[in-house]
Design an enzyme around this catalytic site. Sequence first.
Site, short mmCIF file in Angstrom:
data_model
loop_
_atom_site.label_atom_id
_atom_site.label_comp_id
_atom_site.label_asym_id
_atom_site.label_seq_id
_atom_site.Cartn_x
_atom_site.Cartn_y
_atom_site.Cartn_z
N ASP A 493 72.03 -29.47 23.29
CA ASP A 493 71.00 -28.77 24.04
C ASP A 493 71.21 -27.28 23.77
OD1 ASP A 493 68.98 -28.27 25.93
OD2 ASP A 493 70.46 -27.97 27.50
N THR A 495 69.89 -24.10 25.90
CA THR A 495 70.14 -23.24 27.05
C THR A 495 71.27 -23.80 27.91
OG1 THR A 495 67.79 -22.72 27.02
CG2 THR A 495 69.04 -22.04 28.97
N ARG A 680 63.62 -15.01 24.57
CA ARG A 680 62.75 -15.98 25.25
C ARG A 680 61.60 -15.20 25.85
NH1 ARG A 680 64.36 -20.77 29.48
NH2 ARG A 680 62.25 -21.54 29.76
N ALA A 880 71.19 -31.10 32.91
CA ALA A 880 69.79 -30.99 33.34
C ALA A 880 68.89 -31.46 32.21
CB ALA A 880 69.48 -29.55 33.69
N ASN A 881 68.03 -32.41 32.49
CA ASN A 881 67.07 -32.98 31.53
C ASN A 881 67.71 -33.74 30.37
OD1 ASN A 881 65.02 -31.70 32.99
ND2 ASN A 881 65.26 -29.83 31.81
#
Length: 1246
Positions: A493, A495, A680, A880-881
């Site tokens: 991942d 971030t 970003r 997360a996710n």
Amino acid sequence: MTTREVKIINQGLEDEMEVWGYRPCMWKMILVGIGSVCSCGLLLLLLYWLPEWGVKGTCTHTSLRDAHTLLLRTTDEFKQWFRAKVHMMSAPGKAPFDTLDLQSTTQLPNGDGDHSVSAVDEEHGKLAYTQPVEINYFSHHSTIYYWNDVIHNFELYKGLEDVKGSCATIHSDHSAGLSKTLEDYRRLFFGENEIAVRVPSLFKLLIKEVLNPFYIFQLFSVILWSVEDYYYYATAIVFMSVISIATSLYTIKKQYVMLHDMVATHSVVRVSVCRGDKDVEQAMSTELVPGDVIVIPGNGMIMPCDAVLLRGTCIVNESMLTGESVPVTKTSLPSSGEEGAMTYNMEEHKRHTLFCGTHVIQTRFYAGELVKAVVVRTGFSTEKGQLVRSILYPKPTDFKLYRDAYLFLLCLVGVAGIGFIYTIVLSIMNKVPAQTIIIESLDIITITVPPALPAAMTAGIVYAQRRLKRVGIFCISPQRINMCGQLNMVCFDKTGTLTEDGLDLWGIQRAENGSFCPPEDEAAKESLVNTAFVACMAACHSLTKIEGELSGDPLDLKMFSATGWILEEPTEEETALHNPIMPTVVRPPKQVNPEANQNNPLTQNLELSELSSCEIGIVRQFPFSSALQRMSVVVRKLGEKHMDAYLKGAPEIVASLCKQHTVPQSFTETLETYTRQGFRVIALAHRQLESKLSWHKVQSLSRDLIETNVEFLGLIIMQNKIKEETAGVLSDLRQANIRTLMVTGDNMLTAISVARDCGMVRPHEKVIIADAVPPKDFSPAHITWHYTENPEQDVKDIQTVEISLEEGVYDDQLPQPDQGYHFAVTGRAFTVITEHFPQLVQKLALRGTVFARMAPDQKTQLVEVLQSIDYIVGMCGDGANDCGALKRAHSGISLSELEASVASPFTSSTSNISCVPNLIREGRAALITSFCVFKFMALYSIIQYLSVTLLYSILSNLGDFQFLFIDIVIILIIAFTMSLNPAWKELVNQRPPSSLISGPLLCSVLTQILTCMVFQVLAFLLVRQQSWYEIWTPLSDACNVSSSVPPHRPNVTSPHDHKNIKNYENTTLFYVSSFQYLAVAIVFSKGKPFRQPSYKNWPFMLSAIALYIFLFLIVLNPIPAIDSFLEIVCVPHDWRITLVIIIIMNAAVSFMLEILILDIILWKLVFRDNRGVNQLTKSPPADTLQMANDRWASACLSRLFCRKNKPPRVLYKLLALELQDDTDWPPRPSTVTYASATQSPISAPL
């Protein structure tokens, strides 16, 4: 319908199963009973271990409707069998959502409609109480399946989703709750609302553990040894088994208790349940059923079920499920518009769903209205329940090592069978009594299959788990440690994993009159207070105050704090007093610039009035949606008659919703400039709403109506720094031939920039963006291939990562310019390619490095695609996710220590990716240790088998204490200490083999078996040729007989050993075999390149040295007490010297064969495919003499072993080989690939 017809339940789901119906058969049961008695219960055990045989052996096929017993088989790669008993219950209706006409009791509120799958008519409803319906059902893995007469199959009732109603329907039909009667009826199907983790009694666990085939075999061995009077060894094995069983029971019981305690916390609470529009009564949460309406208290609660919000707003901490500690805002389910017409789906509407086990921190409610939610799922059907089920009933670990281990054991059983027959034939020829024949032939089986093997194999994993714990990596699935040793691909991942968790505001760039203003580094300037840009930054977020502290998404926090504004929330009292609404308010600080204004009261008063007019009340929130990639709010400024809408989100999405004349022409170029640098970027937009819109109308408006025709305000540029450790770790993985890729929800160009900055994409390598578009109107789906610019073109002295194939020559055949390219794919393109270009999916996966804008389920899909081309995949994310991908990967590593780490086999306490190389190193060490121990235990059984077989030929055997000495003192000590080698300090560019049934390992084992057999047979034959040799008797004294004088045999009758343990052959073979155990242990206990050298493993070295000293001592200097204990006879000193020479020669040959033949010739020159997967190749230098010799030797030996031009065994290598010959791959810049009707892609220039 035929009785043998197979049905599928849970079709298309992860736990899909085939199901067959059976009914008891009397004659089969009688035959099984007779067989069980004749086999002393062994047949019953066999039927218990094999459910398929158990059902087929006692039942006959029948239809599912009439079945008494069901046979279930999973459709995944494991093909597990289960049996289930069919039960029957009486109920007023056939399905939980049937219409029941309750004549004499309360009429159903809301007119609960007929949503039944079986479409029960009105007349059936009237007969519900007079004629109860009999319903068949069965339970499997804490889930109950009910018979459905319409589909002629069993089905699972999940909850309110089964009615397939729209969001508006849920509001209209289910907002008033259920009557008590209907609640009781539904409870018949859904049961109590509890996630019941029953902690089994110790007796149940003991029976289940003891019925393991391994312990049954041990019981058989112990009985056999007891019959033979081998009490000491039998006692030792029983002692080991008791300790093993006790440890196992303690561990299992502890895990059950921990899980029970985790689930039981807050699982039973008192809730307020609505009965009709006005009545609210207190009830226990265990009584809830789907369709009940509950009131969420203002101070929050732990959710006892999955429920969808009907009214109000909730702030929820979902860390238990997602691993994300940031509170999320849940809003009420839309009741009108396009969203209201959508069918309710828990995944799609998770922003409106409160999940079981999550903590509702606080609620937002309005005067006179309660915050209500309708129960959607209960018990094990909830998200938390499914998580607990996955822990209670995990899928077996599919790893080649374990499958090969069973095959190897079967080979040993085959060898034992040969010995069994040999013993019987030999014994009959020598007219041995029948009892002795049976005992000795069965004894051969217990010798060949080592009883200590499972314990010894587990030791290496346990030691690795402890070492991982020391470096802050915690493991809940120890068997996966070995899998980590085989990883050749790791997905990261972005971030929070590769980059820092938080974002810093780099600057803002406002847009005015259709063009960009110069970038500004501060948003809190006095001149910007009244601008719509700053108002959007201050109001468009989902922040909330919890105990006086601002809480919410880190990005929202950074953005809001950059404005310097203040957020104020209404108290419960204020909400009750004001009608109709007391919104959350944001406003600028009262003193913007006190130094400049302290002497000018007029200016100060003016400013304060201006500032008060900047006060903004947030009327409605549309939370951030990862599917829509945006969020918006409706606000009202103090004193204004109209409302405003503010929007923020992904720049491309926001720009598409804006009026085109407000979007600067340089928008695309400016955005690319920022994203290429790794920033970003978030876009802001604003829209003034009509003044006639009231608060009530706004609450019912769909977001699609508000998020359109907005005006572009500008860009917020956030900086996401790469973590210090990231580049170094990725470099180490690349050097170790482990491929890395990035899978993120962030912008494509930002992701590519980060990939370049951290070294995932090298400076000289091309990145090809596959931009796929779905079919539209008459245009077919197509992919446009964009080549990104290379920041650097310098390719001097830079290594390129290539996929290594079977032969080194393949690397030279690939044209150098085409070696360095990577594909980058967005989530949208990934979906289009998967659906319309299935033939390209694997090709893209082979070279895909950046996967951006990926949704959580797409991350899981990507892992599955990589696994489908034979990659062993690791996934590293912050929890997360990433839960789905972490769970699906062969090895998931979570950087979050929250409860979501339950979904991941490994959890790191350090929040950076430095844990990944550590885990792989330990995995490789544990895997090699498993191979070493398995090979050693196999050799131990074969060596002992050879000794016993040779001794059987003279009607002798090893003594009780000889067995005891070998099995306890030598084998157990060595097996448990040889597993202690720590991992090698760095990752090397080759992987350990994944299979026991592989060339190098089989060669290793077979050469050592032959060596041991040759030297044992040599010693056995030589001792019988000695001049002093005679058939030993208690009066024999070979030690004191000269080799030239024949032994004198006095005519004296002495008691003779009836087992014939004491003889010269026995003593000789005991000495030789004892040294052989130590020799193979040292030969197999390898260090570099995966483990530290054995001399650093001091317990092993001390044990080996101590045993060598002891054995040499009793060989060269006999000690009467020890000789008597071990039943060794005295042999002449000359023979002892000869034995030492044989032992040294044996050890030397073993070392030479292992090191020279296996490590140098076979491993390095023949079995080259084990050296890695992503071979590091350089520009070919001039061949050295050594390299030329190696290549020549490799070619000769490859032909000898029939391996020349043998195709690769793994799919990704075959694919790479095919693509080398494909001149059209990779696609040329700016070409378009169209999907044709036959799914064959057609390329055309753009």
